[in-house]
Scaffold this active site. Sequence first.
Site, PDB file in Angstrom:
ATOM      1  N   SER A 195      43.476  41.109  36.081  1.00 41.93           N
ATOM      2  CA  SER A 195      42.233  41.384  36.374  1.00 41.93           C
ATOM      3  C   SER A 195      41.821  42.626  37.145  1.00 41.93           C
ATOM      4  CB  SER A 195      41.763  40.191  37.375  1.00 41.93           C
ATOM      5  OG  SER A 195      43.051  40.396  38.200  1.00 41.93           O
ATOM      6  N   HIS A 251      40.315  41.474  45.198  1.00 40.58           N
ATOM      7  CA  HIS A 251      40.234  42.133  43.875  1.00 40.58           C
ATOM      8  C   HIS A 251      39.171  43.383  44.409  1.00 40.58           C
ATOM      9  CE1 HIS A 251      41.752  38.634  41.883  1.00 40.58           C
ATOM     10  NE2 HIS A 251      42.063  39.486  40.815  1.00 40.58           N
TER      11      HIS A 251
END
Length: 267
Positions: A42, A249
Amino acid sequence: MRMSRFAALTSSLLLAASAALFGAGQASAAQADFGYVALGDSYSSGLGAGNYDGASGNCKRTTRAYPALWAAAHSPQTFAFTACSGARTGDVLSGQLAPLNSGTDLVSITIGGNDAGFSDVMTTCVLQSESTCVNRVNQAKAYVDSTLPGQLDQVYNAIDSRAPAARVVVLGYPRFYKLNGTCTTGLTEGERAAINGAADHLNAAIAKRAANHGFAFASVAGAFTGHEICSGSPWLHSVNWLNIAESYHPTASGQSGGYLPVLTNAA
């Protein structure tokens, strides 16, 4: 360490341009050939940056991710973007390597965090006690020491066998927290320090395996310094209860300001 094929390409194009300018002929189309393949999890697909490509489904690839930004800036003749949110080493081996070939010049990859239990570590630390969090972090570090090196070797061997001439850039993970920062709620300072230490531990293991394969390891820790969670200008999402997958993230700014210049310098 492998020579930067992108640097070699740039030099050849400059020479070709000079030759054309002074009447020594035109650069052949082959001189401009450059193939880039972006693999990984990711952190490479761009989860957290938004504007996801619907065709990528749960992989959550986006044009705001550093591989797509690099490709847009440097216009490689071919660009294959197979990084996928949630990917582990086995997923790279089974589903991401098809675009690699003897003509691939540059490969980038982030991998290993999910194998080490990144999601479970953060869930444990957010929901449970400091001692439970630290114990879970230590379990992840033990996995990084005992099991992850062999898994990384499998991935790196596969990349090398399929793209033996490529410059391979293995990018690391940022430290999540600015210690003694502006956060007044959430994790304890001890938990934040333990998580940062685990990121350093993971990066060190990845860097060692990359070096053993002749690949370049590119740390992003410096690029994210001053932009961690609890800083005044974070490039990482903290817990996002409305979109939990994006938690921890990089934001779009983390991709463009953190990861992209690191890849550019390493390529």
